[in-house]
Design an enzyme around this catalytic site. Structure first.
Site, PDB file in Angstrom:
ATOM      1  N   GLY A  11     100.663 -32.485  10.029  1.00  0.00           N
ATOM      2  CA  GLY A  11     100.235 -33.981  10.314  1.00  0.00           C
ATOM      3  C   GLY A  11     101.546 -34.993  10.111  1.00  0.00           C
ATOM      4  O   GLY A  11     101.634 -35.712  10.774  1.00  0.00           O
ATOM      5  N   ASN A  12     101.565 -35.027   8.565  1.00  0.00           N
ATOM      6  CA  ASN A  12     102.653 -35.990   8.140  1.00  0.00           C
ATOM      7  C   ASN A  12     104.007 -36.054   8.591  1.00  0.00           C
ATOM      8  O   ASN A  12     104.631 -36.758   8.505  1.00  0.00           O
ATOM      9  CB  ASN A  12     102.575 -36.010   6.794  1.00  0.00           C
ATOM     10  CG  ASN A  12     103.015 -34.724   5.975  1.00  0.00           C
ATOM     11  OD1 ASN A  12     102.899 -33.526   6.511  1.00  0.00           O
ATOM     12  ND2 ASN A  12     103.882 -34.857   5.080  1.00  0.00           N
ATOM     13  N   LYS A 127      85.425 -26.865  15.506  1.00  0.00           N
ATOM     14  CA  LYS A 127      86.404 -27.851  15.630  1.00  0.00           C
ATOM     15  C   LYS A 127      86.017 -28.886  16.558  1.00  0.00           C
ATOM     16  O   LYS A 127      86.050 -28.785  17.942  1.00  0.00           O
ATOM     17  CB  LYS A 127      87.826 -27.039  16.168  1.00  0.00           C
ATOM     18  CG  LYS A 127      89.026 -27.980  15.662  1.00  0.00           C
ATOM     19  CD  LYS A 127      89.807 -27.133  14.736  1.00  0.00           C
ATOM     20  CE  LYS A 127      90.984 -28.240  14.362  1.00  0.00           C
ATOM     21  NZ  LYS A 127      91.404 -28.032  12.739  1.00  0.00           N
ATOM     22  N   LYS A 212      97.515 -24.032  13.074  1.00  0.00           N
ATOM     23  CA  LYS A 212      99.034 -23.699  13.471  1.00  0.00           C
ATOM     24  C   LYS A 212      99.717 -23.237  12.112  1.00  0.00           C
ATOM     25  O   LYS A 212     100.655 -22.351  12.425  1.00  0.00           O
ATOM     26  CB  LYS A 212      99.517 -25.039  13.355  1.00  0.00           C
ATOM     27  CG  LYS A 212      99.370 -25.828  12.254  1.00  0.00           C
ATOM     28  CD  LYS A 212     100.841 -26.406  11.406  1.00  0.00           C
ATOM     29  CE  LYS A 212     100.721 -27.291  10.285  1.00  0.00           C
ATOM     30  NZ  LYS A 212      99.355 -27.725   9.675  1.00  0.00           N
ATOM     31  N   LYS A 274      96.506 -22.378   4.733  1.00  0.00           N
ATOM     32  CA  LYS A 274      97.775 -22.394   4.286  1.00  0.00           C
ATOM     33  C   LYS A 274      98.134 -21.227   3.338  1.00  0.00           C
ATOM     34  O   LYS A 274      98.967 -20.276   3.716  1.00  0.00           O
ATOM     35  CB  LYS A 274      98.291 -23.638   3.674  1.00  0.00           C
ATOM     36  CG  LYS A 274      98.398 -24.865   4.702  1.00  0.00           C
ATOM     37  CD  LYS A 274      98.979 -26.021   3.993  1.00  0.00           C
ATOM     38  CE  LYS A 274      98.591 -27.404   4.638  1.00  0.00           C
ATOM     39  NZ  LYS A 274      98.801 -27.299   6.089  1.00  0.00           N
TER      40      LYS A 274
HETATM   41  P1  ADP Z   1      98.829 -30.394   7.415  1.00  0.00           P
HETATM   42  O1  ADP Z   1      98.620 -31.708   8.260  1.00  0.00           O
HETATM   43  O2  ADP Z   1      99.910 -30.132   6.718  1.00  0.00           O
HETATM   44  O3  ADP Z   1      98.314 -29.143   7.778  1.00  0.00           O
HETATM   45  P2  ADP Z   1      96.340 -30.768   5.633  1.00  0.00           P
HETATM   46  O4  ADP Z   1      95.637 -32.157   5.184  1.00  0.00           O
HETATM   47  O5  ADP Z   1      95.606 -29.906   6.688  1.00  0.00           O
HETATM   48  O6  ADP Z   1      97.841 -30.994   6.102  1.00  0.00           O
HETATM   49  O7  ADP Z   1      96.514 -30.017   4.255  1.00  0.00           O
HETATM   50  C1  ADP Z   1      97.269 -30.350   3.238  1.00  0.00           C
HETATM   51  C2  ADP Z   1      96.226 -31.152   2.211  1.00  0.00           C
HETATM   52  O8  ADP Z   1      95.537 -30.422   1.495  1.00  0.00           O
HETATM   53  C3  ADP Z   1      96.807 -31.981   1.076  1.00  0.00           C
HETATM   54  O9  ADP Z   1      97.640 -33.151   1.415  1.00  0.00           O
HETATM   55  C4  ADP Z   1      95.787 -32.000  -0.082  1.00  0.00           C
HETATM   56  O10 ADP Z   1      95.487 -33.230  -0.039  1.00  0.00           O
HETATM   57  C5  ADP Z   1      94.701 -30.746   0.597  1.00  0.00           C
HETATM   58  N1  ADP Z   1      94.581 -29.977  -0.545  1.00  0.00           N
HETATM   59  C6  ADP Z   1      93.356 -29.361  -0.535  1.00  0.00           C
HETATM   60  N2  ADP Z   1      93.377 -28.464  -1.591  1.00  0.00           N
HETATM   61  C7  ADP Z   1      94.432 -28.637  -2.368  1.00  0.00           C
HETATM   62  C8  ADP Z   1      95.107 -28.010  -3.319  1.00  0.00           C
HETATM   63  N3  ADP Z   1      94.253 -26.953  -4.258  1.00  0.00           N
HETATM   64  N4  ADP Z   1      96.302 -28.026  -3.765  1.00  0.00           N
HETATM   65  C9  ADP Z   1      97.087 -28.929  -2.919  1.00  0.00           C
HETATM   66  N5  ADP Z   1      96.685 -29.522  -1.878  1.00  0.00           N
HETATM   67  C10 ADP Z   1      95.215 -29.309  -1.582  1.00  0.00           C
HETATM   68 MG    MG Z   2      95.921 -28.754   8.412  1.00  0.00          MG
END
Ligand code: ADP
Ligand code: MG
Length: 312
Positions: A11-12, A127, A212, A274
């Site tokens: 998303g970022n 969702k 995704k 992820k």
């Molecule tokens: P994207 O849009 O890239 O899928 P998400 O917000 O879904 O991003 O996932 C990334 C986020 O996961 C990070 O910004 C962080 O806040 C969060 N996060 C949760 N657990 C962890 C962890 N153990 N280590 C790092 N980040 C984490």
């Molecule tokens: Mg995500």
């Protein structure tokens, strides 16, 4: 032979409004072209959460507030976001390639991803999408259309759709030929348009959202990629995330990752899919590795100086 990487953009990298997205993809394009310059064959997957929410909401609102426009089915909304996001990425990546004198085409493939009609996710939609409704409206629409609604944190009732596992990428042969022809390819946008397969070549869209990161892992496996690169908002994966004892990880084996999952270190809606996608890719590919890092650190991380590398 050059190394093939599949990048999953979060998303970022895209932002929320069209203006914000167009500005953010400039930076995203610059990172992607950095990697092209390093000699990688780059294939891009991306999310569409805010975008598909916006498209779906706009159509729902117009349809129920005298706009005279039809309600738009969810798979069609997903298809629209693939085009809209792909357009911005193509334009920005194309501009950056030209600026650096790199002669390479860039194309988006509207991509369907097959899910299993018997996936247990269909019995447990999770969702939230679209508008908030009051109880009576929600019940009426649920009866009319067979949608599932849940009460969302006191704000009203909202439709929920399932999040099934990606099984097969329909347009994979097209993606392969574009990659072989040297193109930067954008595919499985928003996790792909979810479809069920009735018989060979016969597909129907379903209201669902494929994660995704999982779709990108499927893509990386199917393309025989050397690396799955998940670009998100953090430079590294951490254990004890946001606690005083937080420790950022440089490397993570599949077994360690599984152990940390059991211990609950990764948040279910964000980091967990992820890490699970990286495990799936690394465990099933032949010699492939996975990398989780931020957009800004991508180039450095691919040189091995930052990010979290997931290895067998
Ligand atoms: P994207 O849009 O890239 O899928 P998400 O917000 O879904 O991003 O996932 C990334 C986020 O996961 C990070 O910004 C962080 O806040 C969060 N996060 C949760 N657990 C962890 C962890 N153990 N280590 C790092 N980040 C984490
Ligand atoms: Mg995500």
């Amino acid at each position: 032979m050059s190394k093939r990487i599949v990048i999953a953009l979060g998303g970022n990298a895209l932002g929320k409004s069209p203006e914000e997205q167009l500005a953010l993809v400039e930076r995203t394009a610059s990172t992607i072209v950095d990697l092209v310059e390093e000699g990688y064959d780059v294939v891009i997957g991306h999310g569409n959460g805010p975008q598909v929410g916006m498209v779906n909401l706009a159509f729902e609102y117009a349809a129920t507030h005298g706009g005279g426009t039809p309600a738009m089915p969810f798979p069609e909304c997903g298809a629209m976001t693939q085009g809209y996001i792909g357009y911005h990425l193509q334009q920005s990546i194309g501009r950056e390639l030209a600026r650096r004198g790199i002669d390479k085409p860039c194309a988006t493939v509207v991509t369907q991803v097959v899910v299993d009609a018997d996936d247990p996710a269909f019995n447990n939609p999770t969702k939230p999408v679209g508008m908030f409704y009051d109880r009576e409206q929600a019940q009426r629409i649920a009866q009319d259309k067979g949608y599932t609604f849940v009460e969302d944190a006191g704000r009203g009732y909202r439709r929920v759709v399932p999040s099934p596992v990606p099984v097969k990428i329909v347009e994979l042969p097209v993606v392969k030929s574009l990659v072989s022809a040297g193109a930067v390819v954008i595919t499985v946008g928003g996790g792909g348009i979810p479809v069920v397969e009735h018989s060979a070549g016969d597909y129907t869209g379903v209201a669902a959202v494929i994660d995704k990161d999982r779709a990108s892992a499927r893509l990386a496996l199917d393309l025989g990629a050397d690396m799955l690169v998940i670009l998100t908002a953090v430079d590294k994966v951490a254990i004890n995330y946001r606690q005083p004892s937080q420790r950022d990880l440089d490397r993570l084996t599949v077994d360690q990752a599984r152990e940390y999952i059991t211990q609950g270190h990764f948040a279910p809606g964000s980091m967990l899919p992820k890490v699970e996608s990286c495990i799936d890719f690394v465990a099933q590919s032949r010699g492939g590795v996975a990398l989780i890092t931020s957009l800004d650190k991508a180039r450095e991380a691919l040189r091995g100086t930052t990010g979290t590398l997931i290895t067998p």
